[in-house]
Design a protein around this motif. Structure first.
Motif, mmCIF file in Angstrom:
data_model
loop_
_atom_site.group_PDB
_atom_site.id
_atom_site.type_symbol
_atom_site.label_atom_id
_atom_site.label_comp_id
_atom_site.label_asym_id
_atom_site.label_seq_id
_atom_site.Cartn_x
_atom_site.Cartn_y
_atom_site.Cartn_z
ATOM 1 N N ASP A 256 0.811 -1.216 0.000
ATOM 2 C CA ASP A 256 0.000 0.000 0.000
ATOM 3 C C ASP A 256 0.846 1.268 0.000
ATOM 4 O O ASP A 256 0.445 2.287 -0.545
ATOM 5 N N GLN A 257 2.009 1.202 0.646
ATOM 6 C CA GLN A 257 2.814 2.409 0.848
ATOM 7 C C GLN A 257 3.965 2.506 -0.146
ATOM 8 O O GLN A 257 5.090 2.841 0.212
ATOM 9 N N GLN A 258 3.688 2.208 -1.397
ATOM 10 C CA GLN A 258 4.676 2.398 -2.452
ATOM 11 C C GLN A 258 4.694 3.860 -2.869
ATOM 12 O O GLN A 258 3.697 4.390 -3.350
ATOM 13 N N CYS A 259 5.822 4.531 -2.628
ATOM 14 C CA CYS A 259 6.016 5.916 -3.112
ATOM 15 C C CYS A 259 4.939 6.882 -2.640
ATOM 16 O O CYS A 259 4.460 7.700 -3.438
ATOM 17 N N PHE A 260 4.551 6.845 -1.383
ATOM 18 C CA PHE A 260 3.548 7.805 -0.913
ATOM 19 C C PHE A 260 4.106 8.783 0.121
ATOM 20 O O PHE A 260 3.948 9.988 -0.023
ATOM 21 N N GLU A 261 4.749 8.298 1.149
ATOM 22 C CA GLU A 261 5.179 9.151 2.259
ATOM 23 C C GLU A 261 6.329 10.078 1.868
ATOM 24 O O GLU A 261 7.140 9.747 1.002
ATOM 25 N N GLY A 262 6.401 11.207 2.537
ATOM 26 C CA GLY A 262 7.466 12.158 2.285
ATOM 27 C C GLY A 262 8.688 11.965 3.165
ATOM 28 O O GLY A 262 9.767 12.461 2.862
ATOM 29 N N LYS A 263 8.537 11.244 4.246
ATOM 30 C CA LYS A 263 9.648 11.019 5.170
ATOM 31 C C LYS A 263 10.492 9.844 4.677
ATOM 32 O O LYS A 263 9.993 8.726 4.532
ATOM 33 N N PHE A 264 11.744 10.084 4.440
ATOM 34 C CA PHE A 264 12.631 9.052 3.904
ATOM 35 C C PHE A 264 12.714 7.846 4.833
ATOM 36 O O PHE A 264 12.808 6.694 4.386
ATOM 37 N N LYS A 265 12.651 8.066 6.147
ATOM 38 C CA LYS A 265 12.786 6.969 7.112
ATOM 39 C C LYS A 265 11.667 5.939 6.983
ATOM 40 O O LYS A 265 11.841 4.788 7.393
ATOM 41 N N VAL A 266 10.525 6.341 6.431
ATOM 42 C CA VAL A 266 9.416 5.401 6.260
ATOM 43 C C VAL A 266 9.807 4.255 5.332
ATOM 44 O O VAL A 266 9.264 3.152 5.420
ATOM 45 N N TYR A 267 10.773 4.514 4.450
ATOM 46 C CA TYR A 267 11.198 3.503 3.479
ATOM 47 C C TYR A 267 12.350 2.646 4.002
ATOM 48 O O TYR A 267 12.909 1.852 3.248
ATOM 49 N N LEU A 268 12.670 2.800 5.276
ATOM 50 C CA LEU A 268 13.721 2.013 5.903
ATOM 51 C C LEU A 268 13.107 1.241 7.072
ATOM 52 O O LEU A 268 12.805 1.820 8.116
ATOM 53 N N PRO A 269 12.894 -0.060 6.933
ATOM 54 C CA PRO A 269 12.262 -0.845 8.000
ATOM 55 C C PRO A 269 12.964 -0.722 9.353
ATOM 56 O O PRO A 269 12.337 -0.908 10.396
ATOM 57 N N GLN A 270 14.238 -0.389 9.362
ATOM 58 C CA GLN A 270 15.004 -0.303 10.604
ATOM 59 C C GLN A 270 14.467 0.762 11.555
ATOM 60 O O GLN A 270 14.736 0.706 12.770
ATOM 61 N N PHE A 271 13.688 1.716 11.061
ATOM 62 C CA PHE A 271 13.226 2.814 11.910
ATOM 63 C C PHE A 271 11.866 2.573 12.559
ATOM 64 O O PHE A 271 11.371 3.423 13.281
ATOM 65 N N PHE A 272 11.252 1.422 12.309
ATOM 66 C CA PHE A 272 9.975 1.112 12.961
ATOM 67 C C PHE A 272 10.228 0.352 14.255
ATOM 68 O O PHE A 272 11.006 -0.608 14.279
ATOM 69 N N LYS A 273 9.557 0.782 15.301
ATOM 70 C CA LYS A 273 9.785 0.171 16.615
ATOM 71 C C LYS A 273 9.437 -1.316 16.612
ATOM 72 O O LYS A 273 10.011 -2.094 17.385
ATOM 73 N N GLU A 274 8.513 -1.732 15.733
ATOM 74 C CA GLU A 274 8.152 -3.145 15.647
ATOM 75 C C GLU A 274 9.326 -4.018 15.180
ATOM 76 O O GLU A 274 9.307 -5.233 15.369
ATOM 77 N N ASN A 275 10.331 -3.390 14.559
ATOM 78 C CA ASN A 275 11.492 -4.126 14.052
ATOM 79 C C ASN A 275 12.721 -3.983 14.944
ATOM 80 O O ASN A 275 13.825 -4.363 14.542
ATOM 81 N N LEU A 276 12.526 -3.464 16.152
ATOM 82 C CA LEU A 276 13.663 -3.185 17.031
ATOM 83 C C LEU A 276 14.489 -4.439 17.310
ATOM 84 O O LEU A 276 15.722 -4.390 17.309
ATOM 85 N N ASN A 277 13.827 -5.570 17.519
ATOM 86 C CA ASN A 277 14.565 -6.810 17.795
ATOM 87 C C ASN A 277 15.449 -7.212 16.619
ATOM 88 O O ASN A 277 16.556 -7.738 16.806
ATOM 89 N N MET A 278 14.968 -6.988 15.406
ATOM 90 C CA MET A 278 15.767 -7.314 14.220
ATOM 91 C C MET A 278 16.958 -6.358 14.096
ATOM 92 O O MET A 278 18.065 -6.773 13.722
ATOM 93 N N VAL A 279 16.737 -5.092 14.403
ATOM 94 C CA VAL A 279 17.826 -4.104 14.347
ATOM 95 C C VAL A 279 18.895 -4.447 15.383
ATOM 96 O O VAL A 279 20.107 -4.385 15.095
ATOM 97 N N GLU A 280 18.457 -4.819 16.577
ATOM 98 C CA GLU A 280 19.409 -5.208 17.616
ATOM 99 C C GLU A 280 20.184 -6.457 17.211
ATOM 100 O O GLU A 280 21.373 -6.594 17.511
ATOM 101 N N LEU A 281 19.510 -7.360 16.500
ATOM 102 C CA LEU A 281 20.163 -8.582 16.012
ATOM 103 C C LEU A 281 21.293 -8.233 15.045
ATOM 104 O O LEU A 281 22.372 -8.825 15.102
ATOM 105 N N VAL A 282 21.040 -7.272 14.168
ATOM 106 C CA VAL A 282 22.074 -6.830 13.226
ATOM 107 C C VAL A 282 23.271 -6.279 13.983
ATOM 108 O O VAL A 282 24.426 -6.592 13.672
ATOM 109 N N GLY A 283 22.995 -5.446 15.019
ATOM 110 C CA GLY A 283 24.074 -4.868 15.803
ATOM 111 C C GLY A 283 24.916 -5.902 16.539
ATOM 112 O O GLY A 283 26.138 -5.750 16.687
#
Length: 358
Positions: free
Chosen positions: A233-260
């Motif tokens: 649904d969110q293909q090319c709609f939002e103006g905030k660049f971070k929306v296109y980076l899954p790492q910035f959603f709190k729901e993905n925090l565990n995955m981001v920590e895993l990368v670290g």
């Protein structure tokens, strides 16, 4: 950053233009179907669907009057035949519509159809949604630029999507990630980096954990995990660049920590370059098909003017590519982003790409 600040509260649906309609017809995405989304809204009632733990899934199972049910069941079986077979009526006698579920959560408010083969009890799903141009662009870009092909149909105001099998990301993170072995966690970290990069390159937003699935693949003596987007649904709609980076959603925090924890910085850069190179190769190999799609989206209106202005400025600041400043539509921004990736793949060394951090 909170979800309210990162995401707009409501994304409007955008109509299919004549140009996009012609593209869909050319590549056999536009096929006449015997039922429309609005036909499924004629249900008489519904019951809540709970998961195995008794938690509300936010889906409701709908039911129809006897008169409507017979017509709707036949039409849905025909849609299945068009989507997964040759479109003939030969297999209809062996199919049963086990369930029609409706989701009121999110933008698309889809219907989920469960079709069962009565001869062997195998079943599959497909989805019926309202047509939205940005969603169609998202599906086509996923088909061409990701490792996965997608099967979908568009007819007037109705979109039919095949089901993408896998373990919902939020369920996997909660129930299965803690049980993964160290090598599996390292491999998941790698996949998340590549998934994050792929979403950023093609401007697919809102990849919170419930908008993608984890797909376990058995390979000799171990399991390899893949990450697939399931919501476009969110293909090319939002103006905030971070929306296109899954790492910035709190729901993905565990995955981001895993990368670290599991990957060194150089490894992260290496996997980003790998994904960028693969996407660049797919852009090149897609040839005229992706060129025709981009020609459609460049002149299409699939976002708001303020979103276009913000994203082109943020991407310019991130890449220092002046071409972004010239963009007046989301499609032009997408084209510039893909060209940037393709150009860097062809002309820039690995060391230079790492230093640019894009």
């Amino acid at each position: 950053m909170s979800e309210e600040k990162l995401m707009s509260k409501k994304k409007p649906a955008f109509p299919i233009t004549k140009k996009l309609d012609g593209y869909l017809d050319r590549y056999n995405r536009k096929i006449e179907i015997p039922i429309f989304y609005d036909d499924l809204l004629r249900f008489s009632g519904s019951v809540v669907v709970y998961d195995n733990d008794g938690i509300d899934t936010l889906w409701v199972r709908v039911y129809y009057s006897d008169f409507d049910r017979e017509e709707i069941d036949l039409s849905l079986k025909k849609v299945y035949s068009i989507l997964h077979s040759d479109g003939s009526n030969r297999i209809l006698d062996y199919l049963n519509v086990d369930a029609v579920d409706f989701c009121t959560f999110g933008n698309s408010k889809p219907f989920r159809i469960k079709i069962r083969n009565i001869l062997n009890d195998n079943y599959t799903y497909f989805y019926v949604k309202k047509t939205d141009a940005s969603r169609v662009y998202g599906l086509e870009l996923e088909h061409m630029l990701s490792p996965y092909n997608l099967n979908f149909l568009v007819y007037k105001d109705t979109l039919i999507e095949e089901h993408i099998a896998g373990i919902p990301g939020d369920v996997f993170i909660k129930d299965m990630l803690p049980k993964c072995s160290k090598p599996e966690k390292a491999q998941l970290a790698k996949e998340f980096v590549k998934f994050n990069e792929r979403c950023m390159i093609r401007l697919l937003g809102d990849m919170r954990s419930y908008n993608y699935v984890i797909v376990p693949v058995h390979d000799f003596d171990h399991v390899v995990y893949r990450i697939r987007a399931i919501d476009f649904d969110q293909q090319c709609f939002e103006g905030k660049f971070k929306v296109y980076l899954p790492q910035f959603f709190k729901e993905n925090l565990n995955m981001v920590e895993l990368v670290g924890k599991k990957l060194q910085e150089y490894s992260v850069d290496q996997y980003k370059i790998e994904e960028r190179s693969i996407v660049a190769k797919r852009i090149i190999s897609s040839g005229n098909r992706i060129k025709r799609l981009i020609n459609c989206v460049k002149t299409d209106r699939i976002s708001l003017p303020e979103n276009v202005e913000r994203l082109r400025n943020e991407l310019h600041d991130f890449t220092m590519d002046l071409e972004f400043k010239k963009c007046n539509t989301m499609g032009q921004i997408l084209f510039t982003a893909l060209e940037f990736v393709k150009r860097n793949y062809q002309d820039v060394s690995m060391k230079e790409i790492i230093e640019k951090k894009f």
